[in-house]
Design an enzyme around this catalytic site. Structure first.
Site, PDB file in Angstrom:
ATOM      1  CD  GLN A  93      -6.809  -6.594   0.267  1.00  0.00           C
ATOM      2  OE1 GLN A  93      -5.416  -6.385   1.550  1.00  0.00           O
ATOM      3  NE2 GLN A  93      -7.552  -6.450  -0.480  1.00  0.00           N
TER       4      GLN A  93
ATOM      5  CD  GLN B 107      -9.259  -1.302   4.350  1.00  0.00           C
ATOM      6  OE1 GLN B 107     -10.202  -2.276   3.648  1.00  0.00           O
ATOM      7  NE2 GLN B 107      -9.292   0.027   3.948  1.00  0.00           N
TER       8      GLN B 107
ATOM      9  CG  LEU C  14     -12.931  10.338  -6.985  1.00  0.00           C
ATOM     10  CD1 LEU C  14     -10.851  10.812  -6.467  1.00  0.00           C
ATOM     11  CD2 LEU C  14     -12.708  10.186  -7.699  1.00  0.00           C
ATOM     12  CB  SER C  15     -13.638   3.097  -6.789  1.00  0.00           C
ATOM     13  OG  SER C  15     -12.927   1.729  -6.305  1.00  0.00           O
TER      14      SER C  15
ATOM     15  CG  MET D  40      -4.426  -2.445  -2.288  1.00  0.00           C
ATOM     16  SD  MET D  40      -5.400  -4.510  -2.618  1.00  0.00           S
ATOM     17  CE  MET D  40      -7.121  -3.873  -3.288  1.00  0.00           C
ATOM     18  N   GLY D  41      -2.121   0.381  -4.991  1.00  0.00           N
ATOM     19  CA  GLY D  41      -1.899   1.206  -6.103  1.00  0.00           C
ATOM     20  C   GLY D  41      -3.267   2.146  -6.835  1.00  0.00           C
TER      21      GLY D  41
ATOM     22  CG  HIS E 170      -5.196   6.486  -3.472  1.00  0.00           C
ATOM     23  ND1 HIS E 170      -5.843   5.879  -5.065  1.00  0.00           N
ATOM     24  CD2 HIS E 170      -5.152   4.919  -2.626  1.00  0.00           C
ATOM     25  CE1 HIS E 170      -5.775   4.455  -4.269  1.00  0.00           C
ATOM     26  NE2 HIS E 170      -6.371   3.834  -3.840  1.00  0.00           N
TER      27      HIS E 170
HETATM   28  P1  AMP Z   1      -7.379   1.270  -1.817  1.00  0.00           P
HETATM   29  O1  AMP Z   1      -6.187   1.701  -2.441  1.00  0.00           O
HETATM   30  O2  AMP Z   1      -8.148   1.129  -2.014  1.00  0.00           O
HETATM   31  O3  AMP Z   1      -6.481   0.009  -0.901  1.00  0.00           O
HETATM   32  O4  AMP Z   1      -7.082   2.036  -1.463  1.00  0.00           O
HETATM   33  C1  AMP Z   1      -5.935   2.747  -0.233  1.00  0.00           C
HETATM   34  C2  AMP Z   1      -6.551   3.296   1.519  1.00  0.00           C
HETATM   35  O5  AMP Z   1      -7.426   4.833   0.444  1.00  0.00           O
HETATM   36  C3  AMP Z   1      -7.709   3.079   1.702  1.00  0.00           C
HETATM   37  O6  AMP Z   1      -7.716   3.429   3.303  1.00  0.00           O
HETATM   38  C4  AMP Z   1      -9.101   3.065   0.972  1.00  0.00           C
HETATM   39  O7  AMP Z   1     -10.112   3.894   2.688  1.00  0.00           O
HETATM   40  C5  AMP Z   1      -8.464   4.774   0.761  1.00  0.00           C
HETATM   41  N1  AMP Z   1      -9.385   5.358  -0.227  1.00  0.00           N
HETATM   42  C6  AMP Z   1      -9.517   4.640  -1.439  1.00  0.00           C
HETATM   43  N2  AMP Z   1     -10.577   5.763  -1.701  1.00  0.00           N
HETATM   44  C7  AMP Z   1     -10.960   6.735  -1.105  1.00  0.00           C
HETATM   45  C8  AMP Z   1     -11.668   7.473  -1.457  1.00  0.00           C
HETATM   46  N3  AMP Z   1     -12.777   7.433  -2.508  1.00  0.00           N
HETATM   47  N4  AMP Z   1     -11.943   9.076  -0.433  1.00  0.00           N
HETATM   48  C9  AMP Z   1     -11.387   8.620   0.364  1.00  0.00           C
HETATM   49  N5  AMP Z   1     -10.980   7.844   0.641  1.00  0.00           N
HETATM   50  C10 AMP Z   1     -10.584   6.247   0.018  1.00  0.00           C
END
Ligand code: AMP
Length: 274
Positions: free
Chosen positions: A58, A150, A181-182, A27-28, A34
């Protein structure tokens, strides 16, 4: 790197590829989590497609869809420098029509934990992941263990719908203090960032208990809650197997320990696979 904004542009861009396709949907607002998926996919496939799409279906009513962090310029640069062949950035109109056919999350595993707190979230997530996997034609698709439920549901969808793609599970990337990380971490101020460390600390406590021989789920959960006092609100602490069935005792090699909590504005999740 080709940037495709429509389905036609994506299909045209794919004409230029031959060989295996690795795919990383996101989702960028890309961060090192990522990036680790992108780098692994780059190594393991002849071609690499990344998507950036903040999927409206979602997000629940009242969630942060409009405020979700967007960093298009930086994201493009990161993808370009990482050797991405196609960056797919569709708009909502390219992805959805009205009165769509929908697939739904399973009645039990899709409606516990994250699914209980965010009912309908997984329906939208599966719907968009199905579309993106079909569009990418991926040989392998890469997902982070960070979103463990998920990931389990995506693996179930691939199995239940006999989809011809390998799902690759990628390790959680954390900052040097242990915070997973998020994209939503940018909402945290310095004090909240400090308090958010309680999540990973609770998982470390769980590891210590298991290493000391404690396998009882309730006892481990109690130990975790004790170190979560810095968060504003605990949503859940849970221990399940890899398919998200409830456990009474930890099964080494088939257990996920999960925590979800509010710290300031964002709701944070973290987990540990043992
Ligand atoms: P998102 O952009 O949040 O939808 O995440 C895209 C992908 O990156 C998903 O498969 C997430 O599980 C993965 N992801 C997000 N944060 C992390 C992280 N800290 N470590 C590993 N994978 C991640």
């Amino acid at each position: 790197m080709i940037i495709a904004k429509t389905i036609d542009e994506l299909y045209n861009a794919k004409q230029t590829l031959s060989g295996s396709i690795g795919f990383v949907p996101t989702m960028g607002a890309l961060h090192h989590g990522h990036l680790s998926l992108i780098q692994q996919a780059r190594k393991e496939n002849e071609n690499l497609i990344v998507s950036i799409f903040v999927n409206p279906t979602q997000f629940l009513e009242g969630e942060d869809l409009d405020a979700y962090p967007r960093k298009e310029v930086a994201d493009k640069k990161i993808c370009e420098l990482s050797g991405v062949d196609i960056l797919f950035m569709p708009d909502i109109g390219s992805m959805y029509e009205s009165d769509e056919l929908c697939i739904g999350a399973p009645a039990i595993r899709g409606y516990i934990l994250e699914g209980e707190k965010r009912p309908g979230h997984f329906d939208g997530m599966l719907q968009v992941v199905m579309k993106l996997l079909n569009l990418s034609g991926a040989t392998k698709a890469y997902f982070g263990k960070k979103d463990a439920q998920q990931l389990a549901l995506i693996m179930q969808m691939v199995k239940n719908y006999f989809m011809d793609v390998e799902i690759v599970l990628c390790e959680i990337v954390r900052d040097d203090k242990g915070l997973a990380l998020s994209s939503r971490n940018i909402y945290l101020d310095a004090d909240e960032k400090q308090r958010a460390l309680a999540l990973s600390r609770s998982l470390k406590r769980a590891t210590k208990l298991v290493m000391a021989g404690e396998l009882n789920v309730e006892a481990i959960k109690k130990g975790m809650v004790n170190v979560l006092e810095d968060v504003d609100e605990i949503e859940y602490v849970a221990i399940v197997d890899r398919e998200f069935n409830a456990l009474k005792e930890v099964k080494i090699g088939n257990t996920i320990i999960l925590v979800a909590a509010w710290v300031g504005k964002p709701r944070l999740i973290d987990n540990l696979w043992i």
